[in-house]
Every structure is written in structure tokens, then in C-alpha cells.
Design an enzyme around this catalytic site. Structure first.
Site, PDB file in Angstrom:
ATOM      1  N   ASN C  72       0.828  -1.191   0.000  1.00 40.67           N
ATOM      2  CA  ASN C  72       0.000   0.000   0.000  1.00 40.67           C
ATOM      3  C   ASN C  72       0.865   1.243   0.000  1.00 40.67           C
ATOM      4  O   ASN C  72       1.957   1.267   0.560  1.00 40.67           O
ATOM      5  CB  ASN C  72      -0.986   0.013   1.188  1.00 40.67           C
ATOM      6  N   GLY C  75      -0.615   6.708   1.866  1.00 40.46           N
ATOM      7  CA  GLY C  75      -0.056   8.039   2.091  1.00 40.46           C
ATOM      8  C   GLY C  75      -0.803   8.835   3.133  1.00 40.46           C
ATOM      9  O   GLY C  75      -0.991  10.040   3.009  1.00 40.46           O
ATOM     10  N   ASN C 103      -3.070   6.875  16.727  1.00 43.10           N
ATOM     11  CA  ASN C 103      -1.887   6.780  15.880  1.00 43.10           C
ATOM     12  C   ASN C 103      -1.652   8.131  15.216  1.00 43.10           C
ATOM     13  O   ASN C 103      -2.492   8.625  14.473  1.00 43.10           O
ATOM     14  CB  ASN C 103      -2.127   5.680  14.830  1.00 43.10           C
ATOM     15  N   CYS C 134       7.741   8.325   8.659  1.00 43.40           N
ATOM     16  CA  CYS C 134       7.352   9.400   7.750  1.00 43.40           C
ATOM     17  C   CYS C 134       8.606  10.149   7.339  1.00 43.40           C
ATOM     18  O   CYS C 134       9.556  10.257   8.099  1.00 43.40           O
ATOM     19  CB  CYS C 134       6.452  10.406   8.436  1.00 43.40           C
ATOM     20  N   LYS C 169       6.038   3.798  17.245  1.00 44.98           N
ATOM     21  CA  LYS C 169       5.852   2.739  16.248  1.00 44.98           C
ATOM     22  C   LYS C 169       6.981   2.777  15.235  1.00 44.98           C
ATOM     23  O   LYS C 169       7.131   3.724  14.467  1.00 44.98           O
ATOM     24  CB  LYS C 169       4.515   2.908  15.541  1.00 44.98           C
ATOM     25  N   ASN C 196       6.005  -1.588  11.410  1.00 42.56           N
ATOM     26  CA  ASN C 196       5.283  -0.969  10.322  1.00 42.56           C
ATOM     27  C   ASN C 196       5.595  -1.786   9.055  1.00 42.56           C
ATOM     28  O   ASN C 196       6.261  -2.818   9.137  1.00 42.56           O
ATOM     29  CB  ASN C 196       5.728   0.496  10.154  1.00 42.56           C
ATOM     30  N   GLY C 247       2.543  -7.409  12.320  1.00 41.45           N
ATOM     31  CA  GLY C 247       3.197  -7.744  11.060  1.00 41.45           C
ATOM     32  C   GLY C 247       2.789  -9.135  10.627  1.00 41.45           C
ATOM     33  O   GLY C 247       3.372 -10.118  11.063  1.00 41.45           O
ATOM     34  N   GLY C 248       1.739  -9.207   9.827  1.00 41.97           N
ATOM     35  CA  GLY C 248       1.340 -10.488   9.249  1.00 41.97           C
ATOM     36  C   GLY C 248       0.501 -11.393  10.119  1.00 41.97           C
ATOM     37  O   GLY C 248       0.195 -12.521   9.715  1.00 41.97           O
ATOM     38  N   GLY C 269      -3.368  -6.116  11.120  1.00 42.14           N
ATOM     39  CA  GLY C 269      -3.501  -5.118  10.077  1.00 42.14           C
ATOM     40  C   GLY C 269      -4.192  -5.645   8.836  1.00 42.14           C
ATOM     41  O   GLY C 269      -5.416  -5.795   8.793  1.00 42.14           O
TER      42      GLY C 269
HETATM   43  C1  FMN Z   1      -3.696   0.055   3.980  1.00 52.69           C
HETATM   44  C2  FMN Z   1      -2.780   0.265   5.152  1.00 52.69           C
HETATM   45  C3  FMN Z   1      -2.715   1.518   5.770  1.00 52.69           C
HETATM   46  C4  FMN Z   1      -1.866   1.735   6.852  1.00 52.69           C
HETATM   47  N1  FMN Z   1      -1.849   2.955   7.471  1.00 52.69           N
HETATM   48  C5  FMN Z   1      -1.079   3.130   8.587  1.00 52.69           C
HETATM   49  C6  FMN Z   1      -1.122   4.351   9.317  1.00 52.69           C
HETATM   50  O1  FMN Z   1      -1.880   5.263   8.999  1.00 52.69           O
HETATM   51  N2  FMN Z   1      -0.312   4.494  10.406  1.00 52.69           N
HETATM   52  C7  FMN Z   1       0.516   3.483  10.815  1.00 52.69           C
HETATM   53  O2  FMN Z   1       1.220   3.641  11.800  1.00 52.69           O
HETATM   54  N3  FMN Z   1       0.556   2.305  10.154  1.00 52.69           N
HETATM   55  C8  FMN Z   1      -0.228   2.112   9.058  1.00 52.69           C
HETATM   56  N4  FMN Z   1      -0.195   0.896   8.404  1.00 52.69           N
HETATM   57  C9  FMN Z   1       0.677  -0.175   8.916  1.00 52.69           C
HETATM   58  C10 FMN Z   1      -0.088  -1.156   9.797  1.00 52.69           C
HETATM   59  O3  FMN Z   1      -0.647  -0.504  10.910  1.00 52.69           O
HETATM   60  C11 FMN Z   1       0.831  -2.293  10.265  1.00 52.69           C
HETATM   61  O4  FMN Z   1       1.894  -1.758  11.011  1.00 52.69           O
HETATM   62  C12 FMN Z   1       1.425  -3.076   9.114  1.00 52.69           C
HETATM   63  O5  FMN Z   1       0.485  -3.218   8.069  1.00 52.69           O
HETATM   64  C13 FMN Z   1       1.913  -4.479   9.511  1.00 52.69           C
HETATM   65  O6  FMN Z   1       0.885  -5.269  10.007  1.00 52.69           O
HETATM   66  P1  FMN Z   1       0.043  -6.313   9.093  1.00 52.69           P
HETATM   67  O7  FMN Z   1       1.024  -7.164   8.355  1.00 52.69           O
HETATM   68  O8  FMN Z   1      -0.815  -7.058  10.059  1.00 52.69           O
HETATM   69  O9  FMN Z   1      -0.757  -5.471   8.131  1.00 52.69           O
HETATM   70  C14 FMN Z   1      -1.046   0.662   7.318  1.00 52.69           C
HETATM   71  C15 FMN Z   1      -1.118  -0.579   6.696  1.00 52.69           C
HETATM   72  C16 FMN Z   1      -1.968  -0.804   5.629  1.00 52.69           C
HETATM   73  C17 FMN Z   1      -2.014  -2.168   5.005  1.00 52.69           C
END
Ligand code: FMN
Ligand code: FAD
Ligand code: FAD
Ligand code: FMN
Ligand code: FES
Ligand code: FES
Lengths: 305, 241, 305, 241
Positions: C72, C75, C103, C134, C169, C196, C247-248, C269
Site C-alpha cells: 500500500n 499516504g 496513531n 514518515c 511505532k 510498520n 506484522g502479518g 492489520g
Molecule cells: C492500507 C494500510 C494503511 C496503513 N496505514 C497506517 C497508518 O496510517 N499508520 C501506521 O502507523 N501504520 C499504518 N499501516 C501499517 C499497519 O498498521 C501495520 O503496522 C502493518 O500493516 C503491519 O501489520 P500487518 O502485516 O498485520 O498489516 C497501514 C497498513 C496498511 C495495510
């Protein structure tokens, strides 16, 4: 299939019939695969990482499954430089007459130099691939490859003792892969191989212990492909020397994608372990896929994205 | 080694958590008991190795215990389903080296290659003595088949609910001249302490199963060996316990 | 299910009924999920990353599939701090009465501080989660989170303006995650959230362009799990403050594994996007799995491996 | 939205690379054409969104073009196979807003929600004018069904092998008062330049499909909107082309 399809690529003046190279550590010294298909169909072969001394490797279990790939902590088991040069390389050269890729490792700059010298005088070796993902025993055990300065130092030292092309194989476990690649180029590297395995860990929740005796290990297979494509693309923008791309490649489509990202040739690692015929299959499918995608000369697509 | 497709003929639970899988497909290259196949299971990356228990005439049997995702998926296969497997892998028992009157010792689910080995040795007139060990009576399987072999058979159970009470070592009753052993590591080690010579089916976590990755290395008296390619059957003299 | 099974965990004095928290960016502000199940079953919710100004996010396409997960480059699209505090948080608090995780993101230290101040005075917020992945616009656009010094600076600045627990984070795209976590702890962080997304890239080989308009994007889903477990374990060894691991994660087994690696709570996530009921399912399965594994009190297993 | 299991009734190629999939399962929550489902395909992580063409009585049809791994896997489904899908997603056409005599315009494989919409409007006595456009005669599908609707129908083909030669805009013949449009982006944009008002089925790459991820955002005159949740049908006045 059209006669005009050209799958050849050139790495530092060495022409390969096609860009498909089995990755170091997943193809041994070719013996097992030579029973399955003619190794001369391959672009080249990167053989098992060689160190000055023979090594038994890490404690077992040292391989483990993880959904989208595998972990390994083999720990560079190999019969040592002398045996590799005297026995393994000549035997492999009998099976495959292509210029080979000698993957070397060391735990000090001197060890890299010793290996490089020996590989320089081994005729079947076409390219020396320097695996810098090893702990530097003289610097508290931190990984050489995570430091641009140390990686450059190894590059210079190896370049000084060989006239063969030197490719530095980078670890992906770094903040800024492009700057490390650039340091290698500046230090005289002829090419870059990437990526080595991502550091990973899995836990056996029943036994409450890591699945690997070594606790952590290298993650490879399809799950690392998006990271590998990204790093190849980043390095392509940072350097002008050729890249051998790898990490999770399992199909002809993956090969094209990695080349479009910037790789001149590719290596196939873990996929050999689950499908021992995978390199042959990909080599057969590549021209068909090229036709479908309107690619006549494979080398034309390198880095076009 | 070939990559063959196998069709499930039967997949039945024969003891709690233990299944007997009968499959049809190419068994032409299998040479002797102790060899194994490496099964591709949908959704898992690495293949799962399983010893070949019985083979011949295009049929093979596998006996497996459900211990994780892969074996759980196997247990859900039904007649008519099929899968890919690399077959055969490894070196089985060195049959010519086995003297008459050898003890064939198997423990738990790992006992099965012993069954086929016993049949071969019986047919060669080598009159083996089979010892199989289990935790308790309910876990014993293939008992009938072993009995029907007509060779000397001793059963041991830890709780004494059948045969000799104790381990296979208790059933050995002294030191053996020659053993062929399949089973869990600690059992094999204990047997080795009570045998002069023999062959052992070593376990290992594997990735490729055909000698390419050095994932399954065991250090022996003749140096590091790949369990999958140089074994899984090793001579007692080579093994460092 | 035995009455003795205890799934509760405590993060900096805040007790959660269970460790399951939807991850920021994959759960919006809860509205869509509240139509599917009662949000009060969750341990907490980390809502969509908030910035001072409203943001439209990056160009589309900004999501893509990759075998073991997704990419993704959304942004940080969000309605901006004012709207979040005035509208989204109160609405979410109606749906979920648990202490929420805010967050926040910024492109300068000041922006983080502004967000933190506002969240400090928003009652439903229990924990402030500072997303340092960021670009720092005042430092040439390099990522804050890849630098221990800058991460520590943000930590200190945020801690100075809030009395609520501050969790930093971290981004996994670094050489040494443990040292960055340690810098946060030393700067006063109350906890660490990780990981992240991994930076990844995929190419559409037919169109010969990256699948994301933004070229590269964040890789999440099952394919990053081994890296996440490894980093949680490394950070567990480096710091004494609690970790929220992610993460996953896609199953109760994954939750247990992440906790054994060192996480006190976990976030889910990408899995929410493919199975919107996944958090509910995991919360239902956890006690059964705990019984099977002989775990009475979930918090007992944190970091035992 | 529910996560339902659907059984494949029929999956047939209706034009080169284009398939019509008929499935049985819960369609009770579907409100109007323009809504879609998000299909879980084995081995792929993200679901694949597909418009619902026809629905009612526990049956639905989907028309899809094979463009990649997911649609290729779909094309291999056989009667009796089944899959999970989130259903229904998105807001369909705002039927009450559509005046009598509106033009319903569809291009290529994307044309299909128009068919159901035309039936509904016909049944409400709103007498729509249907225009469908294709590259050439061989690619036209559902032509019979469209004809049988009994509403005014114009077919356009780029090569003139059937009906009006040219695009759907050529077939519009001037500026329309109100249009409902499904099709590729460039086609929709061209139509919008020749219509005063209407509703458009916007495309987007999606992850969740139900409003959680902000993956599918489009900037409209009323700010950023999620195509999946706030659309996929948008009013002409809102769209920034
Ligand atoms: C579509 C999408 C949007 C995300 N937006 C944010 C965000 O706004 N702030 C943030 O800290 N992490 C954001 N993340 C990261 C997730 O919070 C998470 O740290 C990351 O996806 C790993 O976990 P997962 O594998 O379970 O998705 C985003 C992830 C995805 C997939
Ligand atoms: C040559 C060989 C022959 C084998 N023959 C048989 C057989 O005939 N019948 C049978 O039931 N099993 C046999 N095994 C073991 C079998 O391969 C494993 O049980 C299986 O791979 C586990 O897969 P899983 O996905 O179910 O378990 P996983 O989810 O991978 O692991 C579950 C648990 O099993 C343990 N485990 C996994 N692999 C092994 C292994 N190779 N050895 C020991 N423990 C392991 C793990 O540590 C974990 O605790 C054999 C192994 C080898 C190497
Ligand atoms: C709400 C909605 C409704 C849809 N309805 C239909 C339908 O009724 N019939 C139909 O055939 N298709 C429809 N689509 C498009 C369909 O979802 C994609 O074609 C499909 O997801 C592609 O999956 P794949 O794995 O085959 O292709 P991939 O391997 O993912 O990609 C193959 C090629 O298709 C492109 N592509 C992928 N996804 C999309 C997308 N969402 N939009 C445009 N291009 C894309 C990629 O860039 C690539 O070039 C719809 C999309 C949306 C968002
Ligand atoms: C079992 C195993 C052993 C490996 N041994 C080496 C090695 O000796 N030297 C080396 O440079 N890389 C080694 N690697 C890394 C691979 O060469 C390759 O860089 C990595 O696995 C990523 O590619 P893949 O995803 O295709 O496997 C090894 C990988 C595996 C799986
Ligand atoms: S498992 Fe690969 S060498 Fe034995
Ligand atoms: S696809 Fe997730 S919000 Fe639209």
C-alpha cells in the site's frame, strides 16, 4: 516460438545463454541436479559459499518452513577452500562447461582475499561473488555487509588480487541498500548481487522454543520477492554496474519482473529446493513468455521500469 | 528421484492421531525400506518428508502422526485426492549387510519401515527377530500384520498393557549382535548402547530432501553427512550419539 | 472452555480484556466494522494515522496484491487533526468504550507535538502511538524512523506534552531495530509498537510500470511475519518497556507466537482487509488455543522464548 | 455485507477471454445494479472485486475478462466448485434519481450492470434508451438478452461490423440529458462531455472493498471519497475527470 527471441545477457563481458543462475547454497556443487537435467542449459551456476577452512555449519534444526518461504541457518557448511578448488570445482566443471560463479565468504578481510586468490587461479570460475553477509570476527561479530565502509574495504582487497569480475552480494538487512551498493561500485566492484536472505525468526509454540537451533535465520522464498524487487530497483538507480537480482523468484514472470526492476541476470534460490526442476522449467518458459509480452531481446528490458 | 503425482486410495486413522495413507502412483524406483518421499502440500512452502512403509505394484503406504499444519492437512485428504511428491529419496537399509537373526527394532509411528524390512529378510531366509515398542496397547497398530509375518515378534509397552512391560531395550534382553532400528532419537540411542553393530534410521529436519541445501546435516565419525542423501540409514559405527 | 483462562494483558497500566488490537490504517475509525461485530470485544483499537492537516493521500493505484500479502501507498489519507478529534474520535468512542490508541504522524517534530497535545486532551484516547515512518521534510525527506537520534527527539518532544503513555511505532526498514528501540526507551517512551510495513515494490510486466502509482509501497501481511517475530524478539532483548507486536498476524497461533517472541499485545492489520471478521474470530479462538497449549494466563507467555 | 459461500453453477466463455459466471448463494442483501462482490481466490492474498450483473432468487451472474492471475484462476472454476465472497459491496445506481428516457450506456465487459438496470427501469415504465459499445461484432455478448428487453437499443462497434460505427458517444448523437454509464475510464469521460447529468460507475484498484483501507480513494467535488464504500456509482456533478 520465433527464431528471433534472444534470451542472452552479458555480465561484465561474460555472455550467458540466458539469465537463469541457481543461487549459492541451494544447488550444492550441482551433482544432485545433474542427475535431473543437463546443467549446460543454465546461464551459469553460483556454487555453495566457500570459506578458507572447512565448516560443519550451525546446529540443527537449521531449516524451517514458513508459509511464503523458508528459514535457514545452515551456517556456510562447506568442505573448505582447498577441497572446493581441488575437487568440487573440477567435478562441477565436468557437469557444466559455462563460466561458473564462485561464491566466497570470510570472517576477516584476509579470509576473503585468500578465497579470491584461489578462485582467481581456478579456470572454470568466471565471476567471483563475494558474500558479505558474514559476521566480522575482528569487529565484535557485527555483519560486514551492514556497513558501507567495511563492504568497500572487502571489495578493494578482493579486487586487488584478481583480474576476474568481482560481484559483491549484499544483505538486505540494512537501512540504505543503495548507499552500500554505491560504496561497492566506488571501490571497484564489477557488479552487485542481491538480495541475500532477510533475517527472520519463527517459534514452535508447542515446544516454546525457536524453530531453528540458531534462534534466527535467513528468510527466503516468494515472501521476500517484493523486498527484493524494491532493492534491485533502488540499486539500479544508484549504480551503473550490472546487478544479479534474486530473492523469491519462482517463475518466468518473476524473472521478467526482476529484470525490469534492473537485474541483468537473476538467481533462483529456495525454489530449487521445493521444485528441483524449476530452473529448467523457467528456461523453457522464458522464450514463450517473451513472445507473449513482445520482448525480442531479453537484455532490452533491464531496468526499463 | 522423480516428481510424481500420487492418488489417495485410503487415508484412515489407525490409532489416536496416527493415520495410514495408501496411495497409487509410480513406485518403480524404490529400492528398499528406509527410503522416503517428500510431499508437496498446498499452502505450505517446504515439502514434508515421510518414510515409505510398504511399496510394490504401484501402491505405497505411509504412516504418519498429526503434529502440525502439514500432517493435519494430510489427514484431511480423501480417496481420489492427489498430491505431488519427490520419490524415492535417500538410501534405505543396506540389506546385504544384515546378518541372519538380526533384531529389527521399531518404536511408535516410526516403526513402520521395519515391517517391510522384516518381510524382505524373512523371504531371504534371514529369520529376523522383530521388536516393536509402544506407550500402551491402544497405540499398537499393524500388530496383526506383524504377527502374520511369521517371524519371531516381541511387543513392548511402557505400561505393560501388552507384551513386555517397558521399552524396546527391556525387550532386547541383553546386548544384540546386530540391530536395524527406526524410532525416536532417545530410543535409538538407548538401543545403540545395547548393540554391537547395526543400522539406524536417523531423523532430521529437512528442506530439500535430496542433498542440495545442507539443511539436514549430522556429524558422523566420517565427517558431516546429509541425512537425506547420505542416509537416512546410517551404520552404527558412523553415528556419534 | 475453562473459567480459569485469562486473556487479559496490561499496557502501561491500561488493562485490556485481550491483546487483540486492529492496526492503524486497516480499520478506519471503526465504523465499517461496527456493522459486523461489537467493537467492545476488542482489546483496543489503533485508529487511522492522523496528521495536523487533512491529507488526500497518494495517487492511485495505491494498493496491490502480492502472493503473501499486499502493498500500500495510501499516504496517510485522513481528515486532519481537528476533524479527527472533534468528530471521528467521539463517534468511535460511541462504538467502543475501551481506551483507544491514537496513531499520529508528522512531517516535522512540531507536527508530532501538535497531534500529541490534541490527543492528550481527547478523553477516549488511552495511548498515543507515534508513527515515525514518515519523511522528515526538514531533513531532506529522509525517514525519521530510520535514525535513532531523530526518533529519540520525537519521543522526547511528545513525552513533554502528554501524560498519556507514548508508544513509538518503528519502521522495520533499518539495519539495527534494537538500537532504535533502545533510543526510544532512553528518551522516555512508555512502549514500542512494531513493525510498520516493509518497503516493497511490484511491477506490472504487461504494462511495464510499477503496480503502485507511487512506485514503492509498504508490504504487509503473512509474508512479513518472520521478520516481525524476529524484530519483536530483538527489541524484547534490548528494552524493558512493553511491546505491541504486529506484522502479518492472521490467526490465534500467530498471536501466541508473537507474544512468545516478546509482545505484550498485538495488532492485526492487513488481515482485516481480506477477512473483516478476523479480530472477532481470533478473540474467540484464543482461549481454546490457550487451553490446548496449557496456557492459563496469557500474559505469562510474553517473551518466554 | 456478509461473507458468503457461492457455488459455481456455470462458467462459460462468451467472447474471447470473457466469461459469464453463474453462481448460487445468498443474494438477499443486494439492493440494485452497480453493487459488487469481493471474491477470495485460493493462493492470492487480496480479494478480487466483480460487479454483480444479474441477481435474484439466490442466483447471481458475473461477467469477467481474464487479465491476470485472479481472473485466470476464476476462469478455471467448474460447476460444483465454490468460493467465498463479501456481498454485497458498494452503492449501486440511485434508481429513484433516474428520469424517464435516460440513456444507459455500457462499454465492453463493463456493460453488464446496465442490463439489469435497464430491466428495472423498463419495469418501472421509465423507458430507457440502451447504448452498448464494443470493438467488433465478435465481442458483443448478451445482444439477444438486450434485444429481448424490448427497450430502445443502439449497438456501436468500433469497426462498424455491427450497428453504428464508432464509440458509444457516436451512438449518442448529441448531448444527453441524463446518462447511467459503465465502462472503461476513457469511455466514461467522453460520455460525460456529452451529457448534462447522470451516474457513472467508477473504476479503482481496491484492497478491502468495504471502506476500511482508503486504497480506492478518488478526489471528487465533495472531497476525497472511497470508490468502494461511497461509490462505485457517483453523480456526474461530483466527478472530477
Ligand atoms: C492500507 C494500510 C494503511 C496503513 N496505514 C497506517 C497508518 O496510517 N499508520 C501506521 O502507523 N501504520 C499504518 N499501516 C501499517 C499497519 O498498521 C501495520 O503496522 C502493518 O500493516 C503491519 O501489520 P500487518 O502485516 O498485520 O498489516 C497501514 C497498513 C496498511 C495495510
Ligand atoms: C526422512 C524422514 C522420514 C519421516 N517419516 C515419517 C513417517 O513415516 N511418519 C511420520 O509421522 N513422520 C515422519 N517424519 C517426520 C515428518 O516429516 C514431520 O512430522 C512432518 O514434516 C511435520 O510436518 P507438520 O507440518 O505437520 O509439522 P510442523 O508444523 O512443521 O511442526 C510441528 C511439530 O513437529 C516438529 N517437527 C517438524 N518436522 C519434524 C521432523 N522432520 N522431525 C521431527 N520433528 C519435526 C516441529 O518441531 C513441531 O514441534 C519423517 C521425517 C523425515 C526427515
Ligand atoms: C468495483 C469493481 C467492479 C469490477 N467489476 C468487474 C467485472 O464485472 N468484470 C471484470 O472483468 N472486471 C471487473 N473489475 C476489475 C477486476 O476486479 C480486475 O480485473 C481483477 O481484480 C484483476 O485481477 P487479476 O488477478 O486477474 O489481475 P492482476 O494480476 O491483479 O492484474 C492484471 C492486470 O489488470 C490490471 N488490474 C488489476 N486490477 C484492476 C482493477 N481493479 N481495475 C483495473 N485494472 C486492474 C492490472 O494493472 C494488471 O495490468 C471490477 C473492479 C472493481 C473495483
Ligand atoms: C539453504 C540456503 C543456503 C544458502 N547459502 C548461501 C551461501 O552459502 N552463500 C550465499 O551467498 N547465499 C546463500 N544463500 C542465499 C541465497 O543464495 C539467496 O541469496 C537467497 O536465498 C534469496 O533467494 P531465494 O529467495 O530465491 O532463495 C542460501 C540460501 C538458502 C535457502
Ligand atoms: S534436506 Fe537439503 S540436504 Fe538434506
Ligand atoms: S478498497 Fe479499501 S477503502 Fe476502498
Amino acid at each position: 516460438m520465433s527464431n528471433m527471441i534472444d534470451t542472452s545477457v552479458t555480465l561484465s563481458g561474460i555472455k550467458l545463454d540466458n539469465p537463469i543462475i541457481p543461487a549459492s547454497g541451494t544447488f550444492g556443487f550441482g551433482k544432485e541436479f545433474a542427475q535431473l537435467y543437463d546443467l549446460n542449459i543454465l546461464g551459469s551456476i553460483s556454487f555453495k559459499g566457500t570459506t578458507v577452512e572447512a565448516r560443519d555449519g550451525n546446529k540443527t534444526p537449521r531449516v524451517a518452513d514458513c508459509q511464503a518461504g523458508m528459514l535457514n541457518s545452515v551456517g556456510l557448511q562447506n568442505p573448505g577452500l582447498e577441497a572446493v578448488v581441488a575437487e568440487e570445482i573440477p567435478q562441477l566443471a565436468e557437469l557444466c562447461s559455462k563460466p561458473l560463479i564462485a561464491n566466497i565468504s570470510g570472517f576477516s578481510v584476509e579470509e576473503f582475499v585468500t578465497c579470491a586468490k584461489a578462485m582467481d587461479s581456478s579456470d572454470p570460475v568466471g565471476i567471483i561473488e563475494v558474500n558479505v553477509s558474514c559476521p566480522n570476527v575482528h569487529a565484535g561479530g557485527a555483519n560486514f555487509g551492514t556497513d558501507a565502509g567495511q563492504t568497500a574495504e572487502i571489495t578493494k582487497a578482493v579486487k586487488a588480487v584478481t583480474s576476474k569480475p568481482v560481484y559483491i552480494k549484499l544483505t538486505p538487512n540494512v537501512t540504505d541498500i543503495a548507499s552500500i551498493a554505491k560504496a561497492c561500485e566506488d571501490a571497484g566492484a564489477d557488479g552487485i548481487s542481491l538480495i541475500n536472505t532477510l533475517l527472520g525468526m519463527r517459534i514452535d509454540i508447542k515446544r516454546r522454543q525457536p524453530v531453528l537451533a540458531n534462534r534466527m535465520g535467513g528468510y527466503s522464498g516468494p515472501g521476500i520477492f517484493p523486498v527484493a524487487v524494491r532493492m534491485v530497483s533502488q540499486v539500479r538507480e544508484a549504480v551503473d554496474i550490472p546487478i544479479i537480482g534474486m530473492g523469491g523468484i519462482s517463475s518466468a514472470e518473476d524473472v521478467i519482473e526482476m529484470m525490469m526492476a534492473g537485474a541483468t541476470a537473476v538467481q533462483i534460490g529456495a525454489a530449487n529446493l521445493v521444485d528441483p526442476w524449476i530452473c529448467k522449467t523457467i528456461i523453457e518458459e522464458l522464450p514463450l513468455l517473451m513472445e507473449k509480452l513482445g520482448i525480442e531481446k531479453l537484455s532490452d528490458i533491464v531496468g526499463i521500469v | 528421484m522423480k516428481d510424481n503425482r500420487y492418488e489417495v486410495i485410503k487415508n484412515e486413522m489407525i490409532a489416536p492421531g496416527t493415520f495410514l495413507l495408501t496411495i497409487a502412483g509410480d513406485d518403480s524406483e524404490i529400492k528398499c525400506p528406509g527410503q522416503f518421499i517428500n510431499i508437496k502440500i498446498d499452502g505450505l512452502y517446504l515439502r514434508r518428508p515421510m518414510s515409505i512403509c510398504e511399496y510394490g505394484g504401484g501402491r505405497m503406504t505411509i504412516i504418519y502422526k498429526v503434529v502440525g499444519k502439514g500432517t493435519d492437512a494430510l489427514s484431511k485428504l480423501q480417496a481420489g485426492d492427489s498430491f505431488d511428491a519427490l520419490c524415492p529419496l535417500g538410501n534405505g537399509f543396506m540389506i546385504d549387510d544384515i546378518p541372519a537373526g538380526a533384531m529389527l527394532i521399531g518404536g511408535g509411528a516410526g516403526a513402520m519401515p521395519i515391517y517391510k524390512l522384516a518381510r524382505i529378510l524373512r523371504d531371504e531366509g534371514k529369520d529376523p527377530h522383530v521388536i516393536i515398542g509402544f506407550n500402551r496397547k491402544e497405540e499398537i497398530f499393524f500388530a496383526e500384520e506383524f504377527k502374520n509375518l511369521g517371524t519371531r515378534l516381541t511387543v513392548a509397552t511402557m505400561d505393560g498393557s501388552e507384551g513386555v512391560k517397558g521399552t524396546v531395550v527391556d525387550a532386547m534382553d541383553g546386548t544384540a549382535d546386530y540391530v536395524c532400528v527406526c524410532g525416536p532419537d532417545p530410543m535409538m540411542k538407548a538401543v545403540a548402547e545395547h548393540s554391537k553393530d547395526g543400522q539406524f534410521d536417523l531423523g532430521a529436519r529437512m528442506a530439500c530432501g535430496f542433498g542440495a541445501c545442507m539443511g539436514c546435516t549430522v556429524i558422523t565419525n566420517s565427517g558431516p553427512k546429509r541425512v537425506c542423501k547420505d542416509g537416512p540409514i546410517f551404520k552404527q559405527a558412523d553415528i556419534i550419539w
